[in-house]
Design a protein around this motif. Structure first.
Motif, PDB file in Angstrom:
ATOM      1  N   SER A  45     -33.636 -42.965  21.344  1.00 52.37           N
ATOM      2  CA  SER A  45     -32.768 -43.159  22.508  1.00 52.37           C
ATOM      3  C   SER A  45     -33.444 -43.964  23.603  1.00 52.37           C
ATOM      4  CB  SER A  45     -32.336 -41.796  23.066  1.00 52.37           C
ATOM      5  OG  SER A  45     -33.428 -41.128  23.689  1.00 52.37           O
ATOM      6  N   PHE A  46     -34.785 -44.049  23.570  1.00 56.36           N
ATOM      7  CA  PHE A  46     -35.509 -44.779  24.596  1.00 56.36           C
ATOM      8  C   PHE A  46     -35.606 -46.276  24.276  1.00 56.36           C
ATOM      9  CE2 PHE A  46     -37.502 -40.505  25.221  1.00 56.36           C
ATOM     10  CZ  PHE A  46     -37.031 -40.304  26.507  1.00 56.36           C
ATOM     11  N   GLU A  47     -35.226 -46.665  23.072  1.00 55.27           N
ATOM     12  CA  GLU A  47     -35.478 -48.038  22.630  1.00 55.27           C
ATOM     13  C   GLU A  47     -34.193 -48.822  22.406  1.00 55.27           C
ATOM     14  OE1 GLU A  47     -38.431 -49.169  22.820  1.00 55.27           O
ATOM     15  OE2 GLU A  47     -39.031 -47.143  23.347  1.00 55.27           O
ATOM     16  N   PRO A  48     -33.966 -49.886  23.189  1.00 50.42           N
ATOM     17  CA  PRO A  48     -32.785 -50.725  22.967  1.00 50.42           C
ATOM     18  C   PRO A  48     -32.838 -51.462  21.634  1.00 50.42           C
ATOM     19  CG  PRO A  48     -33.740 -51.101  25.153  1.00 50.42           C
ATOM     20  CD  PRO A  48     -34.728 -50.293  24.373  1.00 50.42           C
ATOM     21  N   LEU A  49     -34.036 -51.785  21.148  1.00 40.78           N
ATOM     22  CA  LEU A  49     -34.185 -52.527  19.895  1.00 40.78           C
ATOM     23  C   LEU A  49     -35.130 -51.749  18.990  1.00 40.78           C
ATOM     24  CD1 LEU A  49     -33.503 -55.191  18.400  1.00 40.78           C
ATOM     25  CD2 LEU A  49     -35.630 -56.119  19.354  1.00 40.78           C
ATOM     26  N   SER A  70     -28.050 -51.154   9.499  1.00 40.30           N
ATOM     27  CA  SER A  70     -28.186 -51.814  10.804  1.00 40.30           C
ATOM     28  C   SER A  70     -29.147 -52.994  10.800  1.00 40.30           C
ATOM     29  CB  SER A  70     -28.622 -50.795  11.859  1.00 40.30           C
ATOM     30  OG  SER A  70     -29.888 -50.245  11.538  1.00 40.30           O
ATOM     31  N   LEU A  71     -29.965 -53.131   9.757  1.00 42.04           N
ATOM     32  CA  LEU A  71     -30.882 -54.269   9.669  1.00 42.04           C
ATOM     33  C   LEU A  71     -30.207 -55.448   8.979  1.00 42.04           C
ATOM     34  CD1 LEU A  71     -34.465 -53.000   8.758  1.00 42.04           C
ATOM     35  CD2 LEU A  71     -33.587 -53.713  10.961  1.00 42.04           C
ATOM     36  N   ILE A  72     -30.458 -56.653   9.497  1.00 40.72           N
ATOM     37  CA  ILE A  72     -29.877 -57.860   8.909  1.00 40.72           C
ATOM     38  C   ILE A  72     -30.551 -58.194   7.581  1.00 40.72           C
ATOM     39  CG2 ILE A  72     -29.536 -60.350   9.241  1.00 40.72           C
ATOM     40  CD1 ILE A  72     -29.344 -59.796  12.241  1.00 40.72           C
ATOM     41  N   ASP A  73     -31.867 -58.080   7.533  1.00 39.98           N
ATOM     42  CA  ASP A  73     -32.620 -58.407   6.317  1.00 39.98           C
ATOM     43  C   ASP A  73     -33.495 -57.213   5.944  1.00 39.98           C
ATOM     44  OD1 ASP A  73     -33.683 -59.779   4.191  1.00 39.98           O
ATOM     45  OD2 ASP A  73     -35.212 -60.810   5.393  1.00 39.98           O
ATOM     46  N   PRO A  74     -32.897 -56.156   5.385  1.00 41.60           N
ATOM     47  CA  PRO A  74     -33.639 -54.921   5.141  1.00 41.60           C
ATOM     48  C   PRO A  74     -34.533 -55.013   3.912  1.00 41.60           C
ATOM     49  CG  PRO A  74     -31.416 -54.689   4.320  1.00 41.60           C
ATOM     50  CD  PRO A  74     -31.489 -56.048   4.982  1.00 41.60           C
ATOM     51  N   PRO A  75     -35.597 -54.197   3.859  1.00 48.03           N
ATOM     52  CA  PRO A  75     -36.407 -54.109   2.642  1.00 48.03           C
ATOM     53  C   PRO A  75     -35.593 -53.445   1.536  1.00 48.03           C
ATOM     54  CG  PRO A  75     -37.108 -52.467   4.250  1.00 48.03           C
ATOM     55  CD  PRO A  75     -36.112 -53.340   4.942  1.00 48.03           C
ATOM     56  N   ASN A  81     -31.338 -46.542  -0.364  1.00 46.44           N
ATOM     57  CA  ASN A  81     -30.911 -45.392   0.430  1.00 46.44           C
ATOM     58  C   ASN A  81     -29.442 -45.507   0.826  1.00 46.44           C
ATOM     59  OD1 ASN A  81     -33.503 -44.450   0.263  1.00 46.44           O
ATOM     60  ND2 ASN A  81     -34.067 -44.921   2.370  1.00 46.44           N
ATOM     61  N   GLU A  82     -29.031 -46.736   1.103  1.00 46.34           N
ATOM     62  CA  GLU A  82     -27.610 -46.981   1.393  1.00 46.34           C
ATOM     63  C   GLU A  82     -26.757 -46.556   0.200  1.00 46.34           C
ATOM     64  OE1 GLU A  82     -24.678 -50.846   1.871  1.00 46.34           O
ATOM     65  OE2 GLU A  82     -26.782 -51.041   2.468  1.00 46.34           O
ATOM     66  N   ALA A  83     -27.212 -46.887  -1.001  1.00 49.53           N
ATOM     67  CA  ALA A  83     -26.480 -46.511  -2.215  1.00 49.53           C
ATOM     68  C   ALA A  83     -26.378 -44.998  -2.347  1.00 49.53           C
ATOM     69  CB  ALA A  83     -27.177 -47.110  -3.442  1.00 49.53           C
ATOM     70  N   ALA A  84     -27.470 -44.287  -2.025  1.00 50.42           N
ATOM     71  CA  ALA A  84     -27.447 -42.822  -2.097  1.00 50.42           C
ATOM     72  C   ALA A  84     -26.429 -42.245  -1.117  1.00 50.42           C
ATOM     73  CB  ALA A  84     -28.844 -42.270  -1.821  1.00 50.42           C
ATOM     74  N   CYS A  85     -26.365 -42.813   0.090  1.00 51.42           N
ATOM     75  CA  CYS A  85     -25.400 -42.338   1.084  1.00 51.42           C
ATOM     76  C   CYS A  85     -23.965 -42.553   0.590  1.00 51.42           C
ATOM     77  CB  CYS A  85     -25.589 -43.072   2.406  1.00 51.42           C
ATOM     78  SG  CYS A  85     -27.083 -42.642   3.305  1.00 51.42           S
ATOM     79  N   LEU A  86     -23.696 -43.749   0.060  1.00 56.79           N
ATOM     80  CA  LEU A  86     -22.353 -44.048  -0.438  1.00 56.79           C
ATOM     81  C   LEU A  86     -21.966 -43.086  -1.558  1.00 56.79           C
ATOM     82  CD1 LEU A  86     -22.649 -47.938  -0.454  1.00 56.79           C
ATOM     83  CD2 LEU A  86     -21.081 -46.590   0.969  1.00 56.79           C
ATOM     84  N   ALA A  87     -22.922 -42.773  -2.428  1.00 56.38           N
ATOM     85  CA  ALA A  87     -22.633 -41.841  -3.519  1.00 56.38           C
ATOM     86  C   ALA A  87     -22.309 -40.454  -2.975  1.00 56.38           C
ATOM     87  CB  ALA A  87     -23.815 -41.779  -4.480  1.00 56.38           C
ATOM     88  N   GLN A  88     -23.062 -40.020  -1.978  1.00 55.18           N
ATOM     89  CA  GLN A  88     -22.804 -38.699  -1.395  1.00 55.18           C
ATOM     90  C   GLN A  88     -21.449 -38.651  -0.688  1.00 55.18           C
ATOM     91  OE1 GLN A  88     -24.426 -36.114  -1.992  1.00 55.18           O
ATOM     92  NE2 GLN A  88     -26.527 -36.691  -2.515  1.00 55.18           N
ATOM     93  N   LEU A  89     -20.977 -39.797  -0.234  1.00 58.84           N
ATOM     94  CA  LEU A  89     -19.670 -39.869   0.425  1.00 58.84           C
ATOM     95  C   LEU A  89     -18.537 -40.081  -0.565  1.00 58.84           C
ATOM     96  CD1 LEU A  89     -20.716 -42.097   3.473  1.00 58.84           C
ATOM     97  CD2 LEU A  89     -20.003 -39.694   3.584  1.00 58.84           C
ATOM     98  N   GLY A  90     -18.863 -40.112  -1.856  1.00 62.21           N
ATOM     99  CA  GLY A  90     -17.849 -40.270  -2.885  1.00 62.21           C
ATOM    100  C   GLY A  90     -17.431 -41.706  -3.139  1.00 62.21           C
ATOM    101  N   ARG A  91     -18.148 -42.659  -2.555  1.00 64.17           N
ATOM    102  CA  ARG A  91     -17.811 -44.080  -2.716  1.00 64.17           C
ATOM    103  C   ARG A  91     -18.691 -44.656  -3.843  1.00 64.17           C
ATOM    104  NH1 ARG A  91     -18.202 -45.350   3.668  1.00 64.17           N
ATOM    105  NH2 ARG A  91     -18.136 -47.557   2.991  1.00 64.17           N
ATOM    106  N   ILE A  92     -18.422 -44.201  -5.052  1.00 65.27           N
ATOM    107  CA  ILE A  92     -19.312 -44.432  -6.194  1.00 65.27           C
ATOM    108  C   ILE A  92     -19.418 -45.915  -6.556  1.00 65.27           C
ATOM    109  CG2 ILE A  92     -19.796 -43.867  -8.590  1.00 65.27           C
ATOM    110  CD1 ILE A  92     -20.132 -41.537  -6.632  1.00 65.27           C
ATOM    111  N   GLU A  93     -18.306 -46.626  -6.573  1.00 65.45           N
ATOM    112  CA  GLU A  93     -18.358 -48.032  -6.965  1.00 65.45           C
ATOM    113  C   GLU A  93     -19.174 -48.853  -5.973  1.00 65.45           C
ATOM    114  OE1 GLU A  93     -17.431 -49.275  -9.833  1.00 65.45           O
ATOM    115  OE2 GLU A  93     -16.971 -47.188 -10.320  1.00 65.45           O
ATOM    116  N   GLU A  94     -18.993 -48.570  -4.682  1.00 65.72           N
ATOM    117  CA  GLU A  94     -19.794 -49.260  -3.671  1.00 65.72           C
ATOM    118  C   GLU A  94     -21.274 -48.911  -3.833  1.00 65.72           C
ATOM    119  OE1 GLU A  94     -18.198 -49.448   0.516  1.00 65.72           O
ATOM    120  OE2 GLU A  94     -16.783 -47.995  -0.341  1.00 65.72           O
TER     121      GLU A  94
END
Length: 585
Positions: free
Chosen positions: A484-488, A516-521, A527-540
């Motif tokens: 919360s202390f960091e704008p960037l 939120s990163l433009i060019d993420p590692p 990790n994004e894929a794991a989140c989508l799977a947990q949300l039931g968005r399997i194809e994504e």
């Protein structure tokens, strides 16, 4: 201003001196080192420092288990001491005996010798001897102090007689003060409500490279980072992260306007010039509210004295902010425990390479620093964290187990020479977390937070450790507060925020962080894929996982991530999410 002198002028003055010491400190440290450090830090931050400020005193220095404080007024010195003891008694009331922080306090009025921010002389020595006579939770006064407070502070006292003190030529009349009794203060002690903020926020802009050579920019960046780190150690300062300020590197900016954007009170700007065997640093402080430059200084030193230059810069900045902060020069420099300029230079080059994404160069420079000075704790701690991080991110040159062994080995070596440095403790705590050594990760992150509670890097590391230990609410709260202390936000903060949200089962928020990163590692995408799977968005989820680089070992990443979780249900959470995203585990 002219060239800074290496010798501070000496002055003599009359002052009220207060010496406070923790009763049974050695025993407490032996029984519970981290708990004792945390309790002492909390006592200083919540009780001692606010009262000293309110009573117009100055904390000259910390003495490990105590403090040396100077007052211009004897009445204020006694009033402050009574209030400290009363508030500490209240704070201790709900704690068991072994966890209580109890002070003895000695107070003297005498002639002192001042050199820079430090003070010496019999006036100080007598206060220290009187402190040793005080009862636990009590206060012992010299006769001079007793005479001055008559009719100004109503408090019961007990005459202890004329006492021969060690190394003091003449006996000193001493009095014990009754802290529990009434202490109706004189009207002159009435203080207006403290309308100031709890701490001052400061942003350090990237120091300009004035050498005219692009290959010297790493040096200016390294100096900037050291100034940020040193300032972050002080509990009266909240320092905006270097990653936020570095987003404006080499851009023409109005310091005051930028400071206001960051919510800062003060902006530090400066420049570094390396010429031959000399380094010249300039530094300025800008008040964001008025736009005025309130301080400017130049430091010119042989390159062999680069550590002294850094200390002087930090000390000068702090000296213009708070009169009651401990002086940097009076304490041993733990941030750079090396006398080798070559080792330090290699460490700076490694940091520069790491920030620019050149992990191979970072690895080489870090190894160079450790080879030049095998006891250089910051370099060893950085190596420990890098090897732990490379287990997740970089195509393997070593086996996974070899990287794990190297990371722990470097962490142990760093602790041998840097166990009181919050940077070192935070780095090795993160290393131990990524190596699956949760007990050590919890221990060292806790000590680092006790030492430097407002350092947001320390907060993020501690939050990550707590979350992977199954203490989700504590961990996420700490990381959110730091962010919360960091704008960037830097990538490491975003990754930590995403992990803590995921472990807290807040998958939408975790997904938002990872995206939120433009060019993420690569592991962000996984990790994004794991989140989508947990949300039931399997194809994504499967689409995200399929976009990973060919040389990224997703199965190894999934296995390591599950291994570092303390709770089986958290390990299963990662495994389930990644498997449903199509990762073969």
């Amino acid at each position: 201003m002219g060239e800074a002198s290496s010798i501070s002028p000496i002055d003599r003055r009359l002052a009220a001196i207060v010496v406070a010491d923790v009763v049974g400190y050695s025993r407490m440290m032996e029984a519970d080192e981290s708990g004792t450090l945390r309790a002492l830090a909390e006592a200083r931050e919540t009780v001692v420092e606010p009262l000293v400020r309110e009573c117009s005193g100055r904390i000259v220095k910390l003495l490990g288990d105590g403090l040396l404080i100077e007052f211009a007024s004897v009445v204020r010195a006694v009033d402050c001491s009574i209030r400290i003891q009363r508030q500490m008694k209240e704070a201790n009331s709900s704690l068991p005996d072994e966890r209580r922080t109890v002070f003895r306090i000695g107070i003297n009025l005498g002639d002192i010798v001042g050199q820079g921010e430090d003070i010496f002389g019999d006036g100080v020595n007598i206060a220290a001897r009187l402190e040793q006579l005080a009862e636990p939770g009590g206060i012992c006064l010299s006769g001079k102090v007793f005479d001055e407070i008559q009719g100004k502070i109503t408090a019961s006292t007990r005459d202890l007689g004329a006492i021969k003190l060690k190394n003091i030529q003449n006996p000193v009349r001493a009095y014990a003060i009754d802290v529990a009794g009434p202490a109706a203060r004189h009207n002159s002690l009435a203080s207006p409500p403290n309308t100031s903020r709890e701490f001052t926020t400061i942003v350090v802009m990237p120091f300009a490279n004035l050498s005219g050579r692009d290959d010297q920019s790493y040096f200016a960046d390294g100096i900037t980072e050291d100034v940020v780190t040193e300032l972050s150690k002080h509990r009266d300062l909240s320092v905006v992260a270097r990653s936020t300020a570095f987003a404006y590197k080499d851009q023409p900016v109005n310091a005051a306007e930028l400071g206001r954007k960051f919510g800062a009170d003060v902006v530090v700007t400066g420049g570094i010039r390396l010429a031959g065997q000399h380094v010249r640093a300039t530094v300025q402080l800008v008040d964001t509210y008025t736009g005025n430059q309130v301080f400017a200084e130049r430091f010119d030193r042989p390159v062999e004295d680069i550590f002294a230059v850094q200390d002087e810069i930090v000390e000068a900045i702090i000296g213009r902010l708070f009169f009651n902060l401990q002086t940097v020069a009076s304490t041993a420099r733990s941030r750079n425990p090396t006398t080798s300029v070559s080792a330090y230079t290699s460490w700076l080059r490694a940091g520069d390479a790491w920030r620019n994404g050149d992990e191979a160069a970072a690895r080489q420079h870090m190894h160079d620093a450790a080879a030049i000075d095998p006891t250089y704790a910051p370099a060893l701690a950085s190596l420990s964290l890098m090897y732990a991080y490379w287990r997740f991110s970089e195509p393997a040159r070593e086996t996974d187990q070899e990287r794990k062994r190297l990371s722990i080995d470097y962490a142990r070596r760093a602790l041998r020479s840097g166990k009181f440095d919050p940077f070192v403790l935070t780095s090795v705590a993160a290393c131990f977390l990524l190596a699956g050594a949760m007990k050590d990760a919890l221990r060292y992150s806790e000590i680092a937070l006790a030492m430097s509670p407002r350092d947001i890097n320390v907060q993020v590391a501690r939050g990550m450790v707590l979350s992977y230990a199954g203490r989700y609410d504590e961990g996420l709260s700490l990381v959110r507060r730091a962010c919360s202390f960091e704008p960037l936000l830097p990538p490491t903060f975003i990754s930590s925020l995403g992990d803590c949200c995921y472990l807290s089962r807040e998958f939408e928020l975790a997904l938002e962080a990872y995206r939120s990163l433009i060019d993420p590692p690569p592991f962000f995408r996984l990790n994004e894929a794991a989140c989508l799977a947990q949300l039931g968005r399997i194809e994504e989820a499967k689409q995200a996982a399929s976009e990973l680089p060919a040389d990224f070992d997703a199965a190894l990443y999934a296995r390591i991530t599950a291994e570092i979780c303390s709770l089986k249900e958290d390990a299963d959470l990662w495994t389930e999410g990644l498997r449903n995203a199509g990762v073969a585990i």
